[in-house]
Design an enzyme around this catalytic site. Structure first.
Site, PDB file in Angstrom:
ATOM      1  N   GLY A  15       0.811  -1.211   0.000  1.00  0.00           N
ATOM      2  CA  GLY A  15       0.000   0.000   0.000  1.00  0.00           C
ATOM      3  C   GLY A  15       0.844   1.259   0.000  1.00  0.00           C
ATOM      4  O   GLY A  15       2.069   1.214   0.119  1.00  0.00           O
ATOM      5  N   MET A  17       1.082   3.617   2.252  1.00  0.00           N
ATOM      6  CA  MET A  17       1.784   3.798   3.517  1.00  0.00           C
ATOM      7  C   MET A  17       2.828   2.711   3.718  1.00  0.00           C
ATOM      8  O   MET A  17       3.935   2.984   4.204  1.00  0.00           O
ATOM      9  CB  MET A  17       0.773   3.787   4.670  1.00  0.00           C
ATOM     10  CG  MET A  17       1.354   4.219   5.986  1.00  0.00           C
ATOM     11  SD  MET A  17       1.832   5.959   5.958  1.00  0.00           S
ATOM     12  CE  MET A  17       3.029   5.956   7.294  1.00  0.00           C
ATOM     13  N   ALA A 127      -2.678   8.052  17.007  1.00  0.00           N
ATOM     14  CA  ALA A 127      -3.521   8.431  15.874  1.00  0.00           C
ATOM     15  C   ALA A 127      -2.693   9.056  14.765  1.00  0.00           C
ATOM     16  O   ALA A 127      -3.079   9.028  13.598  1.00  0.00           O
ATOM     17  CB  ALA A 127      -4.601   9.403  16.333  1.00  0.00           C
ATOM     18  N   HIS A 159      -8.731  15.297   4.384  1.00  0.00           N
ATOM     19  CA  HIS A 159      -7.905  14.192   3.899  1.00  0.00           C
ATOM     20  C   HIS A 159      -8.311  13.829   2.472  1.00  0.00           C
ATOM     21  O   HIS A 159      -9.333  14.275   1.960  1.00  0.00           O
ATOM     22  CB  HIS A 159      -8.056  12.955   4.794  1.00  0.00           C
ATOM     23  CG  HIS A 159      -7.285  13.049   6.073  1.00  0.00           C
ATOM     24  ND1 HIS A 159      -7.793  13.661   7.192  1.00  0.00           N
ATOM     25  CD2 HIS A 159      -6.042  12.608   6.409  1.00  0.00           C
ATOM     26  CE1 HIS A 159      -6.893  13.597   8.170  1.00  0.00           C
ATOM     27  NE2 HIS A 159      -5.829  12.965   7.720  1.00  0.00           N
ATOM     28  N   HIS A 160      -7.528  12.946   1.892  1.00  0.00           N
ATOM     29  CA  HIS A 160      -7.747  12.459   0.533  1.00  0.00           C
ATOM     30  C   HIS A 160      -9.055  11.673   0.418  1.00  0.00           C
ATOM     31  O   HIS A 160      -9.627  11.226   1.412  1.00  0.00           O
ATOM     32  CB  HIS A 160      -6.567  11.575   0.104  1.00  0.00           C
ATOM     33  CG  HIS A 160      -6.276  10.483   1.093  1.00  0.00           C
ATOM     34  ND1 HIS A 160      -6.899   9.250   1.047  1.00  0.00           N
ATOM     35  CD2 HIS A 160      -5.447  10.453   2.167  1.00  0.00           C
ATOM     36  CE1 HIS A 160      -6.461   8.503   2.042  1.00  0.00           C
ATOM     37  NE2 HIS A 160      -5.576   9.200   2.744  1.00  0.00           N
ATOM     38  N   LYS A 163      -9.730   8.009   2.197  1.00  0.00           N
ATOM     39  CA  LYS A 163      -9.784   7.749   3.643  1.00  0.00           C
ATOM     40  C   LYS A 163     -11.176   7.268   4.018  1.00  0.00           C
ATOM     41  O   LYS A 163     -12.178   7.853   3.612  1.00  0.00           O
ATOM     42  CB  LYS A 163      -9.414   9.007   4.437  1.00  0.00           C
ATOM     43  CG  LYS A 163      -9.276   8.743   5.933  1.00  0.00           C
ATOM     44  CD  LYS A 163      -8.569   9.886   6.637  1.00  0.00           C
ATOM     45  CE  LYS A 163      -8.470   9.639   8.139  1.00  0.00           C
ATOM     46  NZ  LYS A 163      -7.658   8.423   8.454  1.00  0.00           N
TER      47      LYS A 163
END
Length: 273
Positions: A15, A17, A127, A159-160, A163
């Protein structure tokens, strides 16, 4: 844990990340990429993890089985989905492996499972692993103690489009930091949506607003608004590498710790500021 390099395993290696976590693990002195994990049936299984992340050949192949990698890592880094993370948590608890958890969207039962596991293994659960965000959380505590009793507090996050949870875990952490500074429980003062005839703003509440658009990596603002002035504290991330670097730094920090639940404030020693 080993006295030599800390060996890390990366979940969700293919992914966005996961690939940056691999890059960060390869770059940080004292850390060794030990294993990379992907879901069963992924076309990436058998790939070299370093090549997958654009960092060159490492000799670490992407696997799908935790059992196959259990002897190859000391700390498991997980930024996947709650259900997958909880499965990984049970495995790490059983085998005495540390964990760095950046997954968001846990329900209360999931959070309790993490707290329970920390009796047996060392866990950094946050978080947001950005250094800047965690400094911001400390600033919010200070601002709330001075201004929180008489201002309107709002938290806005963006956020994108991909998400899947809202508000973001970071936005909730911001709310919790503010509520804690005011001796409140966030669940008693949070307002997560406004629609239709809402009436006037209820004093003492903490409002949340969410934006999902494009490729926004992450933007968070806390607003303390009074009549005639307002204070805004904002953090903007332009690359996921800031989160990846913080997560890998956390894995290194866990070296020598047998158990306990920690967050980035512990890693950065912010509690002593």
């Amino acid at each position: 844990m080993h006295d030599a390099n800390i060996r890390v395993a990366i979940a969700g290696a293919g992914g966005r990340m996961g690939r940056q976590l691999i890059q960060a693990a390869l770059a940080l002195e004292g850390v060794q990429l030990g294993a990379a994990l992907e879901r069963e049936g992924s076309s990436l299984l058998g790939s070299d993890a370093g090549e997958l992340a654009g960092a060159g050949k490492t000799g670490v192949t992407v696997q799908s089985s935790l059992d196959a990698i259990k002897d190859d890592f000391d700390v498991f880094i997980d930024f996947t989905r709650p259900e997958g993370t909880l499965n990984h948590l049970a495995f790490c608890r059983q085998h005495g492996k540390g964990m760095v958890i950046g997954t968001t969207g846990f329900d209360e039962a999931g959070k309790q499972a993490i707290r329970d596991a920390a009796a047996d293994i060392a866990i950094v659960f946050a978080a947001n692993f950005s250094v800047g965000v965690n400094v911001m959380l400390k600033l919010l505590e200070k601002a709330a103690k001075v201004m929180g009793d008489y201002t309107d507090i709002e938290i806005i996050e963006a956020h994108h489009r991909h998400k899947v949870d809202a508000p973001s875990g970071t936005a909730l952490a911001m709310g919790e930091a503010i509520a804690h500074a005011l001796d409140k429980d966030l669940k008693d003062c949070a307002v997560y949506s406004r629609e239709g005839h809402t009436g006037e703003r209820v004093p003492g509440t903490i409002g949340f607003a969410t934006v999902r658009a494009g490729d926004i990596v992450g933007e968070h603002t806390a607003m303390f608004a009074d009549i005639g002035e307002r204070l805004e504290i904002t953090h903007k991330a332009s690359s996921r590498m800031t989160f990846a670097n913080g997560a890998v730094r956390s894995a290194l920090w866990l070296s020598g710790k047998e158990n306990g639940l920690f967050d980035m404030r512990d890693v950065l020693d912010l509690n002593n500021l």
